[in-house]
Design a protein around this motif. Structure first.
Motif, PDB file in Angstrom:
ATOM      1  N   GLN A  66       6.080  76.943  93.172  1.00  0.00           N
ATOM      2  CA  GLN A  66       4.962  76.517  94.025  1.00  0.00           C
ATOM      3  C   GLN A  66       4.076  77.701  94.414  1.00  0.00           C
ATOM      4  OE1 GLN A  66       7.711  74.780  96.869  1.00  0.00           O
ATOM      5  NE2 GLN A  66       6.864  72.731  96.483  1.00  0.00           N
ATOM      6  N   LEU A  67       4.704  78.842  94.653  1.00  0.00           N
ATOM      7  CA  LEU A  67       3.924  80.032  95.006  1.00  0.00           C
ATOM      8  C   LEU A  67       2.991  80.435  93.869  1.00  0.00           C
ATOM      9  CD1 LEU A  67       3.207  82.592  96.635  1.00  0.00           C
ATOM     10  CD2 LEU A  67       5.267  83.665  95.661  1.00  0.00           C
ATOM     11  N   VAL A  68       3.538  80.526  92.667  1.00  0.00           N
ATOM     12  CA  VAL A  68       2.710  80.958  91.533  1.00  0.00           C
ATOM     13  C   VAL A  68       1.603  79.941  91.277  1.00  0.00           C
ATOM     14  CG1 VAL A  68       2.703  81.503  89.072  1.00  0.00           C
ATOM     15  CG2 VAL A  68       4.595  82.282  90.502  1.00  0.00           C
ATOM     16  N   THR A  69       1.938  78.669  91.403  1.00  0.00           N
ATOM     17  CA  THR A  69       0.908  77.624  91.219  1.00  0.00           C
ATOM     18  C   THR A  69      -0.211  77.791  92.246  1.00  0.00           C
ATOM     19  OG1 THR A  69       2.614  76.105  90.407  1.00  0.00           O
ATOM     20  CG2 THR A  69       0.535  75.132  91.138  1.00  0.00           C
ATOM     21  N   ARG A  72      -2.409  80.782  91.413  1.00  0.00           N
ATOM     22  CA  ARG A  72      -3.272  80.616  90.241  1.00  0.00           C
ATOM     23  C   ARG A  72      -4.532  79.811  90.542  1.00  0.00           C
ATOM     24  NH1 ARG A  72      -1.593  84.535  89.258  1.00  0.00           N
ATOM     25  NH2 ARG A  72       0.122  85.114  87.887  1.00  0.00           N
ATOM     26  N   ILE A  73      -4.476  78.942  91.555  1.00  0.00           N
ATOM     27  CA  ILE A  73      -5.662  78.135  91.853  1.00  0.00           C
ATOM     28  C   ILE A  73      -6.524  78.768  92.933  1.00  0.00           C
ATOM     29  CG2 ILE A  73      -4.604  75.974  91.097  1.00  0.00           C
ATOM     30  CD1 ILE A  73      -4.112  75.267  93.999  1.00  0.00           C
ATOM     31  N   ALA A  78      -5.604  84.837  91.797  1.00  0.00           N
ATOM     32  CA  ALA A  78      -5.331  84.268  90.474  1.00  0.00           C
ATOM     33  C   ALA A  78      -4.965  85.333  89.446  1.00  0.00           C
ATOM     34  CB  ALA A  78      -6.541  83.463  90.007  1.00  0.00           C
ATOM     35  N   GLU A  79      -5.515  86.529  89.617  1.00  0.00           N
ATOM     36  CA  GLU A  79      -5.267  87.575  88.626  1.00  0.00           C
ATOM     37  C   GLU A  79      -4.158  88.541  89.054  1.00  0.00           C
ATOM     38  OE1 GLU A  79      -6.686  87.449  85.690  1.00  0.00           O
ATOM     39  OE2 GLU A  79      -7.761  85.652  86.356  1.00  0.00           O
ATOM     40  N   THR A  80      -3.590  88.328  90.233  1.00  0.00           N
ATOM     41  CA  THR A  80      -2.520  89.228  90.687  1.00  0.00           C
ATOM     42  C   THR A  80      -1.281  89.010  89.822  1.00  0.00           C
ATOM     43  OG1 THR A  80      -3.352  89.127  92.951  1.00  0.00           O
ATOM     44  CG2 THR A  80      -1.089  89.915  92.645  1.00  0.00           C
ATOM     45  N   PRO A  81      -0.791  90.081  89.185  1.00  0.00           N
ATOM     46  CA  PRO A  81       0.380  89.900  88.310  1.00  0.00           C
ATOM     47  C   PRO A  81       1.628  89.495  89.109  1.00  0.00           C
ATOM     48  CG  PRO A  81      -0.653  92.064  87.986  1.00  0.00           C
ATOM     49  CD  PRO A  81      -1.261  91.471  89.210  1.00  0.00           C
ATOM     50  N   VAL A  82       2.397  88.590  88.526  1.00  0.00           N
ATOM     51  CA  VAL A  82       3.650  88.146  89.145  1.00  0.00           C
ATOM     52  C   VAL A  82       4.795  88.397  88.165  1.00  0.00           C
ATOM     53  CG1 VAL A  82       4.950  86.204  90.100  1.00  0.00           C
ATOM     54  CG2 VAL A  82       2.473  86.352  90.482  1.00  0.00           C
ATOM     55  N   VAL A  83       5.840  89.025  88.661  1.00  0.00           N
ATOM     56  CA  VAL A  83       7.079  89.182  87.897  1.00  0.00           C
ATOM     57  C   VAL A  83       8.133  88.330  88.595  1.00  0.00           C
ATOM     58  CG1 VAL A  83       8.893  90.780  87.156  1.00  0.00           C
ATOM     59  CG2 VAL A  83       6.493  91.517  87.152  1.00  0.00           C
ATOM     60  N   GLY A 101       1.861  81.520  83.807  1.00  0.00           N
ATOM     61  CA  GLY A 101       1.136  82.781  83.698  1.00  0.00           C
ATOM     62  C   GLY A 101       1.814  83.983  84.308  1.00  0.00           C
ATOM     63  N   VAL A 102       3.112  83.882  84.633  1.00  0.00           N
ATOM     64  CA  VAL A 102       3.776  85.073  85.164  1.00  0.00           C
ATOM     65  C   VAL A 102       3.877  86.109  84.050  1.00  0.00           C
ATOM     66  CG1 VAL A 102       5.083  83.686  86.815  1.00  0.00           C
ATOM     67  CG2 VAL A 102       6.172  84.423  84.706  1.00  0.00           C
ATOM     68  N   LYS A 103       3.852  87.370  84.442  1.00  0.00           N
ATOM     69  CA  LYS A 103       3.801  88.447  83.457  1.00  0.00           C
ATOM     70  C   LYS A 103       5.149  88.679  82.785  1.00  0.00           C
ATOM     71  CE  LYS A 103      -0.449  90.080  83.702  1.00  0.00           C
ATOM     72  NZ  LYS A 103      -1.325  90.123  82.503  1.00  0.00           N
ATOM     73  N   SER A 104       6.212  88.499  83.545  1.00  0.00           N
ATOM     74  CA  SER A 104       7.528  88.766  82.985  1.00  0.00           C
ATOM     75  C   SER A 104       8.585  88.010  83.777  1.00  0.00           C
ATOM     76  CB  SER A 104       7.816  90.275  83.013  1.00  0.00           C
ATOM     77  OG  SER A 104       8.966  90.565  82.251  1.00  0.00           O
TER      78      SER A 104
END
Lengths: 128, 152
Positions: A66-69, A72-73, A78-83, A101-104
């Motif tokens: 839910q956090l990453v979703t 992203r909106i 939206a462009e902050t990388p998430v691992v 869209g998480v980086k890793s």
């Protein structure tokens, strides 16, 4: 170069381990903020600019998916990388998070050098 | 046998990688004094398979584990000891489930509850008991029971 990072995990133990791992990985000079769940993380994101977010998946109140979703909106994050750093090692979960869209995706337990390599790749790319 | 071997292997791996404690199969599981296993943690999972893992160990081991994980040489508060044990089982269940998923089931998915400390380990009389692993972490005994619905 110093970085600002956000650790999101409901376990104080994991947050402490991650902070220690960041030091071991060569990011001892980083400014590290902590949040216990996605809701707290969004508040921290509102108040600060982060170079990277390190987040668990399974958390009460608002989980990592839910956090990453939500990030992203929101054009501010939206462009902050998430691992994602999780003990959930199923491929289906990994595919969901990478699809967001998480980086890793790092499995617990992890080695500090693994974290170092991933963060270097992300942070050097973002500052170049 | 698949469940038993997987549970033992994952327990030993996690104690070594997560807690920096040498793990080995207990060659004398019947000699474990169950009254010494005074800390218990349990986790439920649902999804491709549904079940539970219970893990019990001595309080001294849990304190040592917390110190190792947190990198602390001082006495660790009980809340942090509990949290460290909870996180250990969280890592165990996360590594175990793909290992016991039906072969070639890359789509296996699970919902894993947050592990919780319980007063004492439930008596392993459940018909769904599929594995009982007894290992030594350093010199301390650790006993874990795995229950999977419909697999016993």
């Amino acid at each position: 170069m110093t970085f600002t990072m956000l650790i999101v995990d409901d376990s104080r133990t994991v947050r402490a381990v991650l902070k220690r791992s960041l030091v071991m990985a060569g990011f001892g000079s980083a400014t590290v903020h902590e949040a216990e769940n996605g809701t707290e993380a969004l508040k921290a994101l509102d108040a600060n600019k982060f170079d990277v977010v390190l987040s668990d998946i399974h958390m009460p109140e608002m989980d990592g998916t839910q956090l990453v979703t939500a990030m992203r909106i929101d054009p501010r994050f939206a462009e902050t990388p998430v691992v994602v750093i999780s003990s959930d090692t199923t491929e289906s979960r990994r595919d969901i998070m990478l699809g967001l869209g998480v980086k890793s995706f790092v499995h617990k337990p992890f080695r500090a050098e693994d974290l170092r390599d991933i963060l270097r790749g992300i942070l050097e790319g973002s500052r170049s | 046998m698949q469940f038993q071997k997987a549970l033992e292997r994952v327990l030993i791996e996690v104690f070594e990688l997560h807690a920096f404690m040498f793990g080995a199969q207990n060659e004398s599981p019947d000699s474990v004094d169950e009254s010494a296993l005074d800390m218990c943690v349990t986790v439920n999972f649902t999804g491709s398979q549904t079940g539970r893992i219970d893990l019990a160990c001595p309080a001294d081991l849990a304190a040592e584990l917390a110190g190792n994980v947190l990198g602390s040489f001082d006495a660790v508060p009980q809340d942090d000891i509990d949290d460290s044990l909870v996180e250990l089982l969280n890592v165990v269940v996360g590594r175990l489930l793909p290992a016991i998923a039906h072969s070639a089931d890359n789509a296996a998915s699970y919902e894993i509850d947050r592990p919780r400390i319980v007063a004492s380990a439930p008596v392993p009389s459940d018909a769904n008991l599929v594995a009982c692993a007894s290992i030594l972490a350093e010199t301390w005994p650790v006993v874990a029971h795995l229950y999977v619905e419909g697999a016993a």
